[in-house]
Enzyme design. Structure first.
Site, short mmCIF file in Angstrom:
data_model
loop_
_atom_site.label_atom_id
_atom_site.label_comp_id
_atom_site.label_asym_id
_atom_site.label_seq_id
_atom_site.Cartn_x
_atom_site.Cartn_y
_atom_site.Cartn_z
N TRP A 154 60.21 40.25 55.78
CA TRP A 154 60.10 41.50 55.03
C TRP A 154 58.61 41.77 54.83
CZ3 TRP A 154 59.85 41.65 49.15
CH2 TRP A 154 59.93 42.96 48.67
N ASP B 265 63.84 33.22 48.75
CA ASP B 265 64.00 34.62 48.38
C ASP B 265 65.44 34.99 48.72
OD1 ASP B 265 63.91 37.28 47.82
OD2 ASP B 265 62.45 37.81 49.36
N LYS C 229 70.70 44.93 45.86
CA LYS C 229 71.68 45.19 46.93
C LYS C 229 73.09 44.81 46.49
CE LYS C 229 67.75 45.12 49.07
NZ LYS C 229 67.03 45.86 50.05
N1 PGU Z 1 63.21 40.28 49.48
C1 PGU Z 1 63.71 40.74 50.64
C2 PGU Z 1 63.89 39.80 51.78
C3 PGU Z 1 64.01 42.10 50.77
O1 PGU Z 1 64.49 42.56 51.92
C4 PGU Z 1 63.81 42.98 49.68
C5 PGU Z 1 64.10 44.44 49.77
C6 PGU Z 1 63.33 42.41 48.49
C7 PGU Z 1 63.02 41.05 48.43
C8 PGU Z 1 63.05 43.19 47.26
O2 PGU Z 1 64.07 43.87 46.76
P1 PGU Z 1 64.06 44.39 45.25
O3 PGU Z 1 64.49 45.79 45.34
O4 PGU Z 1 62.70 44.22 44.71
O5 PGU Z 1 65.05 43.50 44.58
N2 PGU Z 1 63.93 45.04 51.00
C9 PGU Z 1 64.52 46.31 51.36
C10 PGU Z 1 64.27 47.40 50.35
C11 PGU Z 1 63.06 48.26 50.50
C12 PGU Z 1 61.79 47.52 50.22
O6 PGU Z 1 61.07 47.27 51.18
O7 PGU Z 1 61.54 47.19 49.04
C13 PGU Z 1 64.18 46.64 52.79
O8 PGU Z 1 64.54 47.71 53.25
O9 PGU Z 1 63.62 45.77 53.48
#
Ligand code: PGU
Length: 427
Positions: free
Chosen positions: A157, A238, A274
């Protein structure tokens, strides 16, 4: 800071005494500020919103949609909100957040009957969703292991890199994905684990790896855990997608449970963005398993001290929603059913997307669309192919070729497949 104040006072004096510095307005402080680079994920949403084309499709951000492409508020959340509206107040939470929410959240990661919970060995605080939990941990790592580094998988990510960068923890990478097989590069991953200096920090995706949709098998997790033990590495999990890999939050905690069985003192970031659809509520948890209760008390107090000057205490509403749902067996069962429903719809869309691509006569293999798990399909498309999808077909996704399957619907899957076929067929 002190010198800037002195300068600004000087300017103010000269302006008021008519020295003719009127052209130097206060806005000149920021003339050297360049626009920041667009965020590779949230920037996609911005571009999508600015597009007026009627058939536009957003499969960029990992946010669940129903089969009509609409955002979803879970029924369990609606019911919890009805209960909260009638009874709860909106006072400040303690610095560490809602104890009730944190207690319920720990059960999901460490197990309903976890000995570590009973022994009060887990230092845990409510965090601003998964991002905030990772950021809090990175700050804690910097403060108490100032010479340490963090090993991050490639790919990951994109925000992981920003988080540890801003906490000034040096980053190293480890192998994860094998582009040719579109699977896990387990041999290289294990080599990197073995070659890292003893006692290194590793950031691991607990389940439903973002962006690849590729997780180690249970057997591979056991080998990773064993090698971490040999090397005395620290595992920071994570877990942003608990429930989205298998449809069952309990099964998705398997990697963590293996590490716990093997006696690791882990760290864990949890998010309800999510799996409870609480994206904008920013509710999550950071936990660190300690040697004993005394250490856990000390660690928690330090986490609170990091939080205090940053945001003082976390938001209350999302925490109330989560604790209301998880402490009521009926609502919790409804939640589990709804998580499974979301995971199943995504799996169904994987099958449909693959079928559509194959029926169009695509010369490329698409098994990985159905083999990968969680919210994302790491399609293998190049940034140039993604650009064509966006420019010619108004389909928005991250340039690494990641498709958020949560945004694919019965209504758009045919259009999406046709566009993907058009931009990939000659590659
Ligand atoms: N860790 C991972 C692996 C993630 O994919 C995401 C969110 C988070 C943490 C953080 O999510 P929180 O909303 O802070 O609980 N990834 C999504 C959402 C968009 C973003 O980049 O924040 C994504 O589309 O990759």
């Amino acid at each position: 800071m002190a010198s800037r104040t002195a300068i600004s006072c000087g300017i103010a004096r000269r302006l008021s005494s008519g020295y003719g510095f009127a052209t130097r307005s206060m806005s000149s402080w920021w003339t050297d500020v360049e626009p920041a680079a667009k965020d590779p994920i949230l920037g996609v949403t911005e571009a999508f919103l600015a597009d007026t084309h009627p058939d536009k499709v957003n499969v960029g951000v990992g946010a669940y949609r129903d089969d009509d492409g609409k955002p979803v508020v879970l029924e369990c959340v609606r019911e919890a909100e009805r209960r909260i509206a009638g009874s709860e107040n909106m006072e400040y939470l303690p610095m560490g957040g809602s104890v009730k929410m944190v207690d319920e959240t720990l059960k999901l990661a460490y197990g309903e009957n976890s000995e570590f919970i009973k022994e009060k060995r887990i230092a845990a605080v409510q965090a601003l969703s998964g991002t905030g939990a990772c950021r809090l941990f990175a700050e804690f790592q910097k403060r108490f292991q100032p010479d340490s580094q963090i090993y991050i998988p490639i790919p990951t990510w994109s925000n992981h890199h920003n988080i540890w960068r801003d906490a000034q923890v040096p980053q190293r990478t480890f192998h994860y994905y094998h582009a040719e097989t579109r699977g896990l590069d387990f041999a290289s991953l294990m080599d990197d684990v073995k070659n890292a200096p003893n006692g290194s920090f590793f950031m691991l995706h607990a389940c439903a790896h973002n962006p690849t949709g590729v997780d180690p098998t249970e057997e591979q997790w056991r080998e990773i855990s064993y090698q971490f033990k040999v090397k005395n590495h620290f595992a920071f999990f994570d877990m942003a997608y608990q429930g989205f890999a298998s449809g069952d939050p309990e099964r998705d905690a398997k990697a963590i449970r293996i590490f716990l069985e093997d006696g690791h003192l882990i760290g864990c970031a949890q998010s309800y963005a999510k799996n409870m659809g609480l994206y904008g509520q920013r509710v999550g948890c950071l936990s660190i398993l300690c040697e004993d209760e005394l250490q856990a008390v000390a660690v928690k107090s330090q986490l609170q001290q990091i939080a205090r000057p940053m945001y003082s205490n976390p938001p209350v509403h999302g925490a109330l929603v989560v604790s209301t749902i998880l402490s009521d067996p009926t609502l919790k069962n409804l939640w589990l059913k709804e998580v499974k429903g979301m995971a199943d719809r995504i799996i169904g869309m994987r099958t449909k997307l693959r079928e559509n691509l194959e029926n169009l006569g695509s010369p490329l293999p698409w098994e990985h669309v159905t083999k990968q798990i969680g919210m994302f399909c790491y399609s293998g498309m190049t940034p140039e192919q993604v650009d064509r999808l966006t420019n010619e077909y108004h389909i928005y996704m991250t340039r690494n070729g990641r498709i958020s399957m949560a945004g694919v619907t019965t209504g758009n899957v045919g259009y999406l497949a046709k566009a993907i076929h058009e931009v990939t067929k000659s590659s």
